[in-house]
Scaffold this active site. Sequence first.
Site, PDB file in Angstrom:
ATOM      1  N   SER A 241      -3.366  -3.457  -0.596  1.00 49.39           N
ATOM      2  CA  SER A 241      -2.265  -4.191   0.017  1.00 49.39           C
ATOM      3  C   SER A 241      -2.732  -5.591   0.401  1.00 49.39           C
ATOM      4  O   SER A 241      -3.775  -5.754   1.034  1.00 49.39           O
ATOM      5  CB  SER A 241      -1.807  -3.435   1.263  1.00 49.39           C
TER       6      SER A 241
ATOM      7  N   HIS B 117      -1.610  -7.848   2.563  1.00 49.24           N
ATOM      8  CA  HIS B 117      -1.623  -8.349   3.947  1.00 49.24           C
ATOM      9  C   HIS B 117      -2.794  -7.846   4.768  1.00 49.24           C
ATOM     10  O   HIS B 117      -2.999  -8.281   5.901  1.00 49.24           O
ATOM     11  CB  HIS B 117      -0.276  -8.072   4.639  1.00 49.24           C
TER      12      HIS B 117
ATOM     13  N   ASN C  41      -8.481   3.484   8.333  1.00 48.36           N
ATOM     14  CA  ASN C  41      -7.912   2.341   9.042  1.00 48.36           C
ATOM     15  C   ASN C  41      -8.158   2.400  10.547  1.00 48.36           C
ATOM     16  O   ASN C  41      -8.218   1.377  11.207  1.00 48.36           O
ATOM     17  CB  ASN C  41      -6.403   2.232   8.763  1.00 48.36           C
TER      18      ASN C  41
ATOM     19  N   THR D 283      12.379  -7.435 -10.749  1.00 45.35           N
ATOM     20  CA  THR D 283      11.872  -8.806 -10.908  1.00 45.35           C
ATOM     21  C   THR D 283      10.692  -9.007  -9.969  1.00 45.35           C
ATOM     22  O   THR D 283      10.753  -8.656  -8.788  1.00 45.35           O
ATOM     23  CB  THR D 283      12.989  -9.825 -10.604  1.00 45.35           C
TER      24      THR D 283
ATOM     25  N   CYS E  96       1.180   1.782  12.974  1.00 47.80           N
ATOM     26  CA  CYS E  96       2.396   2.486  12.570  1.00 47.80           C
ATOM     27  C   CYS E  96       2.837   3.487  13.621  1.00 47.80           C
ATOM     28  O   CYS E  96       3.942   3.989  13.593  1.00 47.80           O
ATOM     29  CB  CYS E  96       2.162   3.215  11.261  1.00 47.80           C
TER      30      CYS E  96
ATOM     31  N   GLY F  56       0.810  -1.215   0.000  1.00 45.89           N
ATOM     32  CA  GLY F  56       0.000   0.000   0.000  1.00 45.89           C
ATOM     33  C   GLY F  56       0.845   1.267   0.000  1.00 45.89           C
ATOM     34  O   GLY F  56       0.542   2.241  -0.689  1.00 45.89           O
ATOM     35  N   THR F  57       1.911   1.259   0.760  1.00 42.94           N
ATOM     36  CA  THR F  57       2.758   2.447   0.865  1.00 42.94           C
ATOM     37  C   THR F  57       3.382   2.790  -0.482  1.00 42.94           C
ATOM     38  O   THR F  57       3.339   3.957  -0.914  1.00 42.94           O
ATOM     39  CB  THR F  57       3.849   2.221   1.941  1.00 42.94           C
TER      40      THR F  57
ATOM     41  N   GLN G 233      -7.869  -0.409   3.205  1.00 38.65           N
ATOM     42  CA  GLN G 233      -8.800  -0.996   4.181  1.00 38.65           C
ATOM     43  C   GLN G 233     -10.125  -1.429   3.556  1.00 38.65           C
ATOM     44  O   GLN G 233     -10.851  -2.226   4.139  1.00 38.65           O
ATOM     45  CB  GLN G 233      -9.087  -0.009   5.311  1.00 38.65           C
TER      46      GLN G 233
HETATM   47  C1  LIG Z   1      -1.909  -0.611   6.057  1.00 41.49           C
HETATM   48  C2  LIG Z   1      -2.288   0.590   5.311  1.00 41.49           C
HETATM   49  C3  LIG Z   1      -1.418   1.164   4.362  1.00 41.49           C
HETATM   50  C4  LIG Z   1      -0.009   0.648   4.144  1.00 41.49           C
HETATM   51  O1  LIG Z   1       0.019  -0.563   3.443  1.00 41.49           O
HETATM   52  P1  LIG Z   1       1.369  -1.430   3.479  1.00 41.49           P
HETATM   53  O2  LIG Z   1       1.115  -2.539   2.521  1.00 41.49           O
HETATM   54  O3  LIG Z   1       1.515  -1.918   4.883  1.00 41.49           O
HETATM   55  O4  LIG Z   1       2.475  -0.550   3.045  1.00 41.49           O
HETATM   56  C5  LIG Z   1      -1.857   2.262   3.657  1.00 41.49           C
HETATM   57  N1  LIG Z   1      -3.081   2.778   3.846  1.00 41.49           N
HETATM   58  C6  LIG Z   1      -3.949   2.260   4.732  1.00 41.49           C
HETATM   59  C7  LIG Z   1      -5.304   2.862   4.869  1.00 41.49           C
HETATM   60  C8  LIG Z   1      -3.581   1.156   5.500  1.00 41.49           C
HETATM   61  O5  LIG Z   1      -4.433   0.659   6.391  1.00 41.49           O
END
Ligand SMILES: *Cc1c(COP(=O)(O)O)cnc(C)c1O
Length: 395
Positions: free
Chosen positions: A204, A206, A156, A242, A330, A77-78, A184
Site C-alpha cells: 500500500s 500510503h 503492523n 480506469t 482501524c 492493501g485491503t 508494513q
Molecule cells: C495498513 C495496512 C493494510 C491496509 O492497507 P490500506 O491501503 O489502508 O487498505 C493491510 N495490512 C497491513 C499490515 C496494514 O498495515
Amino acid sequence: MSTMAEGEIIYLDNNATTQLDPAVIEEMLPFLTKYYGNPSSGYAFAATARKAINLARERLAALLGCEPAEIVFTSGGTESNNAVINSALQFETRGKRVVTSAVEHSAVLRPCQDLAKRGCDVTSLGVDRDGNLDLAELEAAILPGTTLVSIMWANNETGVVFPIEKIAEICREKRVLFHTDAVQATGKIPMRLRDSPINFLSLSAHKFHGPKGAGALYVSRQTRFSPLIAGGGQENGRRGGTENVASIVGLGKAAELALKYLAEGQCNIRSMRDRFEKFMLEAVSGASVNGAGAARLPNTSSLSFQGIESPSALLLLARQVIYCSAGSACRTGSQEASHVLRAMNPGSDGARRSLRFSFGRFNTDAQIDRAIEVVPKVIEKLRQSAARTPVAAAV
Ligand SMILES: *Cc1c(COP(=O)(O)O)cnc(C)c1O
C-alpha cells in the site's frame, strides 16, 4: 541539533499512515492538472498518462526485485488482500482450506472469516509471547485440501517480522499457494521476489510516503490469478477500472524514494526508535517491549506500561500533540483490545496497557527528545490518578 517549530506536531504513528513526500506530490500534480487523458485512449495526449503508469510499474518492480509485468495496481492493501483470497479460492476446487495467522491485519482476517462462514476450513495459527510463529506447526497445518497460506511479512502493531522466505519455501514444497501481506514491510525491508517462492504480495502506497487509496498486488509470473474487479481490460485484464493515474504515479515515486533510502541504510529511523525505546525502558518502571525477543521492523516500538489504560494515555499525549496509537488505527473507537497483543499473551491485560510508537523519515531528533520528555510524565500522571481511584484501577 534540530529544534522544533512553533505548533509542530509529533507524528509517531507511521504504521497507520505516513506523510506524503513532497517529491511524490510534485510528480503527481501534472496528472491532476495537465495530463488528464485516459491511459486507454489511443492518441498521443493520453500516451503521457500511459507512459507514466509504466514508469511507476518499473519503479515498483525495482523496489520489489520483480518484473514490471508481475505488478497489478489496486486501490490499496485491503483490496490486494481481498483479491488474493478471492482468486485463490476460485481456482482451487480440490478443497477449501486456508491457513493464516491470528495476528493478521483485519484486511486478511475479515475475508477469511467470511470464507469460514461459507464453509471453508480456516486454520488460524497462534503465536508465542514474542509474537513468533512455530514453523513446524505451520507445516503441519497444511493438509491435502489446503489452497492458500496467507501470512503477513511484518506486523503492523508490534513490528514483528516473520521469516517469509522460509514460510514460502515450505509452501512451495507442499505445492500450496503463498500470499504475504507486506504492507508494513514494503520500503522497510529489502526485498527480492525474483526466484522467490512467494506467489502473491500485497502493498500500500500510503504506508511508505505515497498517496492513500493506491496499492499493488504482486502476482508471480507462474501464478494464475482471477480478478476481483472485472471491467475493461486494464492492468492486463487483472484489475478493471480506469487507472488512478496520479496516485499510481505517486506510488511509483514513493517506491523509487523508498529504494534509495533503503540502499543508503535506514540507520536513522532505527537509531531514533532504539534511542526512544531504551530511554522509555530506563525511565519508566514497569515498561516492556511487545515482541522484544523477535525480529522486528526498524521503525516500530510497541510498549506495554503497567498501571495505565491506553485510551487515556492517547488522550493526554494528543493534548501535547504527540500522536501514536493503541494497536492498529482501524480499531480506534472500538473498546476491543488488540487481537495481536491478546494472541501473544492470552491471560494478560497487556493489550489494554500498550502504546505503539512508529517512526518515519520525517521525524527529527528534536521530536524524539520531546517525546522522551513527555511520555514518561503522562504515564506517571495516569498511574497517580489510577491510584486515587482504586475502583477503576481494579477493573
Ligand atoms: C495498513 C495496512 C493494510 C491496509 O492497507 P490500506 O491501503 O489502508 O487498505 C493491510 N495490512 C497491513 C499490515 C496494514 O498495515
